[in-house]
Enzyme design. Structure first.
Site, PDB file in Angstrom:
ATOM      1  N   TYR A 171      11.704 -18.582  -6.184  1.00 20.39           N
ATOM      2  CA  TYR A 171      10.574 -19.632  -6.657  1.00 20.39           C
ATOM      3  C   TYR A 171       8.944 -18.827  -6.740  1.00 20.39           C
ATOM      4  O   TYR A 171       9.292 -17.625  -6.389  1.00 20.39           O
ATOM      5  CB  TYR A 171      10.555 -20.612  -5.385  1.00 20.39           C
ATOM      6  CG  TYR A 171       9.726 -21.697  -5.391  1.00 20.39           C
ATOM      7  CD1 TYR A 171       9.779 -22.602  -6.516  1.00 20.39           C
ATOM      8  CD2 TYR A 171       8.711 -21.896  -4.574  1.00 20.39           C
ATOM      9  CE1 TYR A 171       8.718 -23.680  -6.481  1.00 20.39           C
ATOM     10  CE2 TYR A 171       7.725 -22.708  -4.614  1.00 20.39           C
ATOM     11  CZ  TYR A 171       7.778 -23.658  -5.582  1.00 20.39           C
ATOM     12  OH  TYR A 171       7.020 -24.849  -5.610  1.00 20.39           O
ATOM     13  N   ASN A 220       6.574 -18.568  -5.154  1.00 26.72           N
ATOM     14  CA  ASN A 220       5.894 -17.826  -4.028  1.00 26.72           C
ATOM     15  C   ASN A 220       6.811 -17.091  -3.229  1.00 26.72           C
ATOM     16  O   ASN A 220       6.416 -16.496  -2.116  1.00 26.72           O
ATOM     17  CB  ASN A 220       5.213 -18.966  -2.927  1.00 26.72           C
ATOM     18  CG  ASN A 220       6.336 -19.824  -2.244  1.00 26.72           C
ATOM     19  OD1 ASN A 220       7.548 -19.696  -2.487  1.00 26.72           O
ATOM     20  ND2 ASN A 220       5.763 -20.502  -1.461  1.00 26.72           N
ATOM     21  N   LYS A 221       8.006 -16.842  -3.603  1.00 31.90           N
ATOM     22  CA  LYS A 221       9.072 -15.820  -3.071  1.00 31.90           C
ATOM     23  C   LYS A 221       8.839 -14.516  -3.311  1.00 31.90           C
ATOM     24  O   LYS A 221       7.506 -14.078  -3.956  1.00 31.90           O
ATOM     25  CB  LYS A 221      10.443 -16.199  -3.407  1.00 31.90           C
ATOM     26  CG  LYS A 221      10.802 -17.596  -2.880  1.00 31.90           C
ATOM     27  CD  LYS A 221      10.982 -17.665  -1.440  1.00 31.90           C
ATOM     28  CE  LYS A 221      11.443 -18.847  -0.874  1.00 31.90           C
ATOM     29  NZ  LYS A 221      10.891 -20.120  -1.200  1.00 31.90           N
ATOM     30  N   THR A 222       9.478 -13.505  -2.680  1.00 34.11           N
ATOM     31  CA  THR A 222       9.033 -12.197  -2.596  1.00 34.11           C
ATOM     32  C   THR A 222       9.171 -11.511  -4.244  1.00 34.11           C
ATOM     33  O   THR A 222       8.416 -10.613  -4.217  1.00 34.11           O
ATOM     34  CB  THR A 222       9.834 -11.238  -1.821  1.00 34.11           C
ATOM     35  OG1 THR A 222      11.487 -11.641  -1.959  1.00 34.11           O
ATOM     36  CG2 THR A 222       9.690 -11.717  -0.157  1.00 34.11           C
ATOM     37  N   ILE A 223      10.075 -12.000  -4.959  1.00 30.98           N
ATOM     38  CA  ILE A 223       9.842 -11.692  -6.321  1.00 30.98           C
ATOM     39  C   ILE A 223      10.229 -12.906  -6.844  1.00 30.98           C
ATOM     40  O   ILE A 223      10.844 -13.968  -6.223  1.00 30.98           O
ATOM     41  CB  ILE A 223      11.001 -10.856  -7.011  1.00 30.98           C
ATOM     42  CG1 ILE A 223      12.374 -11.374  -6.569  1.00 30.98           C
ATOM     43  CG2 ILE A 223      10.900  -9.279  -6.278  1.00 30.98           C
ATOM     44  CD1 ILE A 223      13.359 -10.447  -7.454  1.00 30.98           C
TER      45      ILE A 223
END
Length: 415
Positions: free
Chosen positions: A200, A202-205
């Site tokens: 998503y 705002n996730k880490t990738i």
């Protein structure tokens, strides 16, 4: 000098942009060669035999429990301290999410409470729970990117005859080890029958929207891939590539969960710099830890030498007995001061659906009920500038000082 700091800012570079342009110019926009590349590289990154790219982690979780054979009337152990998706995919199949409490320090699943809840469920002692269902699985969540004790979860699952579907939405790239002399094990590297990741925004990738299911079981991988695109006997790429055939067979009533090549184009380059971005987030967390070290009104996240933290989240916990302000008002004031923030999460048992449908009460999961009232997630992302980090630290510290309870002020004065 930064005036305001967003909760998140995506790290998108020229490589991602050029790859997306390449996808657009190729004429192949849906699931195709870039998805295949992304899958292959992600499988290597987590140490799994198979990776199936889908359009969300929710889709990956849904496909996981379907592939593992979850049936209506059965029950799955789900931590209450998680996002909606972990439990709702259980409900998609007519099964029961048996909610369990969290550890007070890590906020990860409390296996002691899980053991008590299974015992109570089997004895018919959980009000509102359906009767007669067998507990068949467990879905651990690595909250914020701090991995839970994988060996303990595996032993618990073996003890109770459960499959493991890992909600690793926060846990890439993250690793754990049982002790300092043991080798590191990545999330997705045999940590569950199926591990599910989120891409998503705002996730880490990120791929904008997207997810991945990984497994080392060829049969599970085959089922997930089949069900990710309508249960068709062959996917669109193979139908239309050279030598392919237009014909197909519907083998099962599947879902429309495939990832596009346009999204995978972003993911390919996000993946290649995932560790560099993790290190950058860790540097932000280190700065926060130092900046809040002397602030008695809050607690910083748990650290563990036997964990490589992905640092998807940096949640502080307010010591409300030392503050003359509640968590909600604290967030409002912090946002008014220009600092983006959030809460992860309102536990599932405190949402209307789970209260009204299954009768869950706050006292049945007391740790999560108490901890969520004092949680505040601060901005943490790889492109945070030094001045932005300083702004967050200064404004959180100032807010704590301005709202320090009289008893807390007295304790400081007596030092």
């Amino acid at each position: 000098m930064a005036q305001g700091v967003p909760f998140f800012r995506p790290e998108i570079g020229s490589e991602e942009i050029q790859e997306v342009v390449s996808a657009l110019e190729s004429g192949w926009l849906t699931t195709g060669p870039k998805v295949k590349t992304f899958e292959e590289e992600f499988a290597k990154a987590v140490g799994a035999e198979h990776a199936i790219a889908v359009n969300s982690c929710t889709a990956a979780l849904h496909l996981a429990v379907e592939a593992l054979g979850l049936r209506a009337g059965e029950a799955v152990v789900v931590p209450t301290m998680t996002f909606a998706a972990t439990a709702e995919v259980v409900r998609y199949l007519g099964a029961y999410p048996l909610l369990v409490d969290c550890e007070p320090g890590t906020l990860n699943i409390d296996l002691g409470d899980a053991r008590r809840k299974i015992r109570a469920y089997r004895a018919g002692e959980i009000p509102g729970a359906p009767s007669g269902g067998k507990v068949v699985g467990i879905m651990p969540v690595h909250v914020g990117g701090l991995m839970a004790d994988v060996d303990a979860i595996r032993a618990f699952a073996d003890e109770h005859g459960l499959w493991i579907a890992e909600d690793a939405a926060h846990a890439f790239p993250a690793s754990w080890r049982p002790n300092a002399s043991a080798p590191w094990q990545r999330s997705g590297e045999g940590t569950a029958a199926i591990s599910c990741f989120s891409f998503y925004a705002n996730k880490t990738i990120t791929t904008g929207e997207g997810g991945m299911a990984t497994t080392s079981d060829a049969e599970l991988a085959s089922r997930i891939r089949l069900m990710s695109l309508h249960g068709l006997s062959q996917d669109a790429w193979r139908r239309f590539e050279k030598g392919g055939t237009w014909d197909y067979r519907i083998l099962a009533p599947g879902f429309k969960y495939n990832l596009t090549d346009v999204a995978a184009a972003i993911g390919i380059h996000q993946l290649r710099k995932a560790e560099a971005m993790r290190v950058a987030r860790e540097a932000v967390a280190d700065r926060y830890d130092r900046g809040f070290a002397e602030v008695d009104e809050l607690e910083t996240p748990v650290r563990d030498a036997n964990r490589i933290h992905s640092w998807h989240l940096y949640p502080i916990r307010l010591n409300l007995d030392r503050l003359g302000i509640g968590r909600n008002a604290f967030i409002d004031e912090l946002k008014s001061a220009g600092v983006g923030c959030s809460v992860h999460w309102r536990p599932l048992h405190l949402h209307p659906y789970y209260q009204e449908t299954f009768g869950w009460r706050p006292d049945q999961l007391p740790v999560a009920s108490a901890e969520w009232e004092r949680l505040v997630s601060l901005p943490i992302f790889p492109s945070m500038r030094e001045d932005e980090i300083d702004v967050v630290i200064e404004r959180v510290r100032s807010l704590c000082e301005a709202n320090r309870a009289a008893s807390s002020a007295g304790r400081r004065a007596s030092r």
